[in-house]
Design a protein around this motif. Sequence first.
Motif, PDB file in Angstrom:
ATOM      1  N   ARG A  28     -27.918 -46.541  36.249  1.00  0.00           N
ATOM      2  CA  ARG A  28     -27.220 -45.684  37.209  1.00  0.00           C
ATOM      3  C   ARG A  28     -26.674 -44.467  36.470  1.00  0.00           C
ATOM      4  O   ARG A  28     -25.886 -44.589  35.533  1.00  0.00           O
ATOM      5  CB  ARG A  28     -26.075 -46.453  37.864  1.00  0.00           C
ATOM      6  CG  ARG A  28     -25.375 -45.676  38.982  1.00  0.00           C
ATOM      7  CD  ARG A  28     -24.041 -46.323  39.315  1.00  0.00           C
ATOM      8  NE  ARG A  28     -24.212 -47.706  39.743  1.00  0.00           N
ATOM      9  CZ  ARG A  28     -24.210 -48.099  41.008  1.00  0.00           C
ATOM     10  NH1 ARG A  28     -24.036 -47.207  41.969  1.00  0.00           N
ATOM     11  NH2 ARG A  28     -24.357 -49.375  41.307  1.00  0.00           N
ATOM     12  N   ASP A  29     -27.113 -43.305  36.891  1.00  0.00           N
ATOM     13  CA  ASP A  29     -26.617 -42.046  36.335  1.00  0.00           C
ATOM     14  C   ASP A  29     -26.188 -41.140  37.481  1.00  0.00           C
ATOM     15  O   ASP A  29     -26.793 -41.165  38.561  1.00  0.00           O
ATOM     16  CB  ASP A  29     -27.715 -41.342  35.529  1.00  0.00           C
ATOM     17  CG  ASP A  29     -28.159 -42.141  34.321  1.00  0.00           C
ATOM     18  OD1 ASP A  29     -27.472 -42.064  33.289  1.00  0.00           O
ATOM     19  OD2 ASP A  29     -29.184 -42.848  34.410  1.00  0.00           O
ATOM     20  N   ALA A  30     -25.163 -40.360  37.257  1.00  0.00           N
ATOM     21  CA  ALA A  30     -24.726 -39.413  38.276  1.00  0.00           C
ATOM     22  C   ALA A  30     -25.835 -38.397  38.540  1.00  0.00           C
ATOM     23  O   ALA A  30     -26.437 -37.863  37.611  1.00  0.00           O
ATOM     24  CB  ALA A  30     -23.455 -38.699  37.828  1.00  0.00           C
ATOM     25  N   VAL A  31     -26.123 -38.170  39.814  1.00  0.00           N
ATOM     26  CA  VAL A  31     -27.162 -37.219  40.194  1.00  0.00           C
ATOM     27  C   VAL A  31     -26.590 -35.806  40.095  1.00  0.00           C
ATOM     28  O   VAL A  31     -25.858 -35.347  40.965  1.00  0.00           O
ATOM     29  CB  VAL A  31     -27.688 -37.493  41.613  1.00  0.00           C
ATOM     30  CG1 VAL A  31     -28.796 -36.495  41.977  1.00  0.00           C
ATOM     31  CG2 VAL A  31     -28.216 -38.920  41.714  1.00  0.00           C
TER      32      VAL A  31
ATOM     33  N   GLU B  22     -33.480 -37.827  44.481  1.00  0.00           N
ATOM     34  CA  GLU B  22     -33.745 -37.094  43.245  1.00  0.00           C
ATOM     35  C   GLU B  22     -34.827 -36.031  43.467  1.00  0.00           C
ATOM     36  O   GLU B  22     -34.666 -34.871  43.076  1.00  0.00           O
ATOM     37  CB  GLU B  22     -34.187 -38.071  42.163  1.00  0.00           C
ATOM     38  CG  GLU B  22     -33.107 -39.085  41.798  1.00  0.00           C
ATOM     39  CD  GLU B  22     -33.636 -40.281  41.051  1.00  0.00           C
ATOM     40  OE1 GLU B  22     -32.958 -40.740  40.118  1.00  0.00           O
ATOM     41  OE2 GLU B  22     -34.730 -40.787  41.398  1.00  0.00           O
ATOM     42  N   LEU B  23     -35.930 -36.411  44.105  1.00  0.00           N
ATOM     43  CA  LEU B  23     -37.050 -35.488  44.306  1.00  0.00           C
ATOM     44  C   LEU B  23     -36.675 -34.331  45.217  1.00  0.00           C
ATOM     45  O   LEU B  23     -36.973 -33.164  44.918  1.00  0.00           O
ATOM     46  CB  LEU B  23     -38.250 -36.246  44.883  1.00  0.00           C
ATOM     47  CG  LEU B  23     -38.804 -37.387  44.025  1.00  0.00           C
ATOM     48  CD1 LEU B  23     -39.977 -38.059  44.725  1.00  0.00           C
ATOM     49  CD2 LEU B  23     -39.232 -36.867  42.656  1.00  0.00           C
ATOM     50  N   ASN B  24     -36.032 -34.630  46.334  1.00  0.00           N
ATOM     51  CA  ASN B  24     -35.647 -33.544  47.237  1.00  0.00           C
ATOM     52  C   ASN B  24     -34.442 -32.767  46.708  1.00  0.00           C
ATOM     53  O   ASN B  24     -34.279 -31.593  47.031  1.00  0.00           O
ATOM     54  CB  ASN B  24     -35.375 -34.088  48.646  1.00  0.00           C
ATOM     55  CG  ASN B  24     -36.669 -34.314  49.407  1.00  0.00           C
ATOM     56  OD1 ASN B  24     -37.615 -33.543  49.295  1.00  0.00           O
ATOM     57  ND2 ASN B  24     -36.722 -35.387  50.182  1.00  0.00           N
ATOM     58  N   ALA B  25     -33.620 -33.419  45.898  1.00  0.00           N
ATOM     59  CA  ALA B  25     -32.486 -32.701  45.303  1.00  0.00           C
ATOM     60  C   ALA B  25     -32.963 -31.647  44.317  1.00  0.00           C
ATOM     61  O   ALA B  25     -32.473 -30.503  44.324  1.00  0.00           O
ATOM     62  CB  ALA B  25     -31.538 -33.687  44.618  1.00  0.00           C
ATOM     63  N   ILE B  26     -33.933 -31.996  43.459  1.00  0.00           N
ATOM     64  CA  ILE B  26     -34.402 -31.003  42.487  1.00  0.00           C
ATOM     65  C   ILE B  26     -35.213 -29.912  43.176  1.00  0.00           C
ATOM     66  O   ILE B  26     -35.138 -28.733  42.791  1.00  0.00           O
ATOM     67  CB  ILE B  26     -35.200 -31.669  41.348  1.00  0.00           C
ATOM     68  CG1 ILE B  26     -35.314 -30.705  40.167  1.00  0.00           C
ATOM     69  CG2 ILE B  26     -36.561 -32.155  41.819  1.00  0.00           C
ATOM     70  CD1 ILE B  26     -35.850 -31.351  38.896  1.00  0.00           C
TER      71      ILE B  26
ATOM     72  N   ASP C  38     -23.080 -34.713  45.065  1.00  0.00           N
ATOM     73  CA  ASP C  38     -22.295 -35.946  45.033  1.00  0.00           C
ATOM     74  C   ASP C  38     -22.721 -36.910  46.134  1.00  0.00           C
ATOM     75  O   ASP C  38     -22.667 -38.136  45.970  1.00  0.00           O
ATOM     76  CB  ASP C  38     -20.802 -35.643  45.179  1.00  0.00           C
ATOM     77  CG  ASP C  38     -20.189 -35.168  43.873  1.00  0.00           C
ATOM     78  OD1 ASP C  38     -20.861 -35.301  42.830  1.00  0.00           O
ATOM     79  OD2 ASP C  38     -19.055 -34.657  43.895  1.00  0.00           O
ATOM     80  N   GLU C  39     -23.160 -36.360  47.266  1.00  0.00           N
ATOM     81  CA  GLU C  39     -23.575 -37.232  48.368  1.00  0.00           C
ATOM     82  C   GLU C  39     -24.849 -38.000  48.017  1.00  0.00           C
ATOM     83  O   GLU C  39     -25.082 -39.088  48.525  1.00  0.00           O
ATOM     84  CB  GLU C  39     -23.762 -36.419  49.655  1.00  0.00           C
ATOM     85  CG  GLU C  39     -23.893 -37.286  50.879  1.00  0.00           C
ATOM     86  CD  GLU C  39     -23.280 -36.673  52.119  1.00  0.00           C
ATOM     87  OE1 GLU C  39     -23.561 -37.200  53.208  1.00  0.00           O
ATOM     88  OE2 GLU C  39     -22.528 -35.691  52.008  1.00  0.00           O
ATOM     89  N   CYS C  40     -25.650 -37.433  47.133  1.00  0.00           N
ATOM     90  CA  CYS C  40     -26.839 -38.143  46.663  1.00  0.00           C
ATOM     91  C   CYS C  40     -26.443 -39.394  45.892  1.00  0.00           C
ATOM     92  O   CYS C  40     -27.180 -40.386  45.875  1.00  0.00           O
ATOM     93  CB  CYS C  40     -27.685 -37.231  45.781  1.00  0.00           C
ATOM     94  SG  CYS C  40     -28.457 -35.855  46.665  1.00  0.00           S
ATOM     95  N   ASN C  41     -25.268 -39.362  45.261  1.00  0.00           N
ATOM     96  CA  ASN C  41     -24.781 -40.528  44.540  1.00  0.00           C
ATOM     97  C   ASN C  41     -24.415 -41.661  45.491  1.00  0.00           C
ATOM     98  O   ASN C  41     -24.560 -42.840  45.152  1.00  0.00           O
ATOM     99  CB  ASN C  41     -23.588 -40.148  43.668  1.00  0.00           C
ATOM    100  CG  ASN C  41     -23.993 -39.292  42.487  1.00  0.00           C
ATOM    101  OD1 ASN C  41     -24.747 -39.719  41.629  1.00  0.00           O
ATOM    102  ND2 ASN C  41     -23.503 -38.062  42.451  1.00  0.00           N
TER     103      ASN C  41
ATOM    104  N   ARG D 286     -35.945 -46.663  37.368  1.00  0.00           N
ATOM    105  CA  ARG D 286     -34.564 -46.759  36.875  1.00  0.00           C
ATOM    106  C   ARG D 286     -33.713 -47.631  37.793  1.00  0.00           C
ATOM    107  O   ARG D 286     -32.842 -48.369  37.324  1.00  0.00           O
ATOM    108  CB  ARG D 286     -33.951 -45.364  36.737  1.00  0.00           C
ATOM    109  CG  ARG D 286     -34.583 -44.531  35.631  1.00  0.00           C
ATOM    110  CD  ARG D 286     -33.664 -43.423  35.173  1.00  0.00           C
ATOM    111  NE  ARG D 286     -34.298 -42.559  34.189  1.00  0.00           N
ATOM    112  CZ  ARG D 286     -33.660 -41.667  33.448  1.00  0.00           C
ATOM    113  NH1 ARG D 286     -32.346 -41.499  33.600  1.00  0.00           N
ATOM    114  NH2 ARG D 286     -34.304 -40.922  32.567  1.00  0.00           N
ATOM    115  N   VAL D 287     -33.953 -47.539  39.094  1.00  0.00           N
ATOM    116  CA  VAL D 287     -33.228 -48.389  40.041  1.00  0.00           C
ATOM    117  C   VAL D 287     -33.548 -49.847  39.771  1.00  0.00           C
ATOM    118  O   VAL D 287     -32.661 -50.702  39.698  1.00  0.00           O
ATOM    119  CB  VAL D 287     -33.586 -48.017  41.497  1.00  0.00           C
ATOM    120  CG1 VAL D 287     -33.053 -49.072  42.465  1.00  0.00           C
ATOM    121  CG2 VAL D 287     -33.027 -46.654  41.847  1.00  0.00           C
TER     122      VAL D 287
END
Length: 260
Positions: free
Chosen positions: A48-51, A71-75, A191-194, A42-43
């Motif tokens: 671009r989508d909000a995480v 994304e991976l560590n966030a989920i 939000d910081e992931c964004n 996607r990058v």
Amino acid sequence: MNEFDLLFRRRISFPANETISFERLNTVLERTALAIPFENLRVFEGKRDAVTKNYLIDKIIVNNEGGLCYELNAILYLFLMQNGFDVRLTRGITFKSDTQQYVTLGKTHVVILLRYNDTTYLVDTGFGANLSLNPLPLSGEVFTSTNGEFRVKKLSDGPNDYAFEMKIKHKDTDWKIGYAFDSSYTFTDLDECNEVQSTVIEHPESTFNKHPLITKLTDQGNVTLTDTSFTQWVNGDVTKEEVDIVTFKELLERHFGIRK
């Protein structure tokens, strides 16, 4: 058990009815690494989508895609929190072994810090094929998995106080720094992931906005696909073949389960 918890377990083939203890986290990490690829499609496509939690569920679980560290560590962070673990996110700065310098993009590597029995552990499923497959204490103790040897080393100076180090099986003979991080700086808001995503997409020195890259661990090693080649490591033996747009799409679906 809520729907997200059930869906993530199904995505990584983890039993729906099993309580996840600390001792079982290595199995969670192994199955996550085998099921969900590290990829930047996607990058590379400029999307671009909000995480958010819903975005992560849709991308990684519903659409069967992978993702980058934010994304991976966030989920995984959301999943571990859902299962009662004391977790927070932090950001690290990756190290380039070829130049022996940290990247100029800043702290664009998102990882998890987990607190258990008065000990803090590093948890990471978003560092390409360089995954420890174990929670690593910040004590320097070496942990060995099917992927190699790993440790978190205390740093004596600089803005970061710890470094993740690795010796990947069949590839490294000496310890290599993967990234450094500041254990005192943590966050819980996605939000910081964004912010990280914006840097990865926009920065001229980002490696992820120039060519597609997909990699995933396997039971016998790992596989890596780019727009020009497909590389397989099988029990220490490596094969590499050239690809074109047709074979790229075929290999993407066959080895990573992603349709384009």
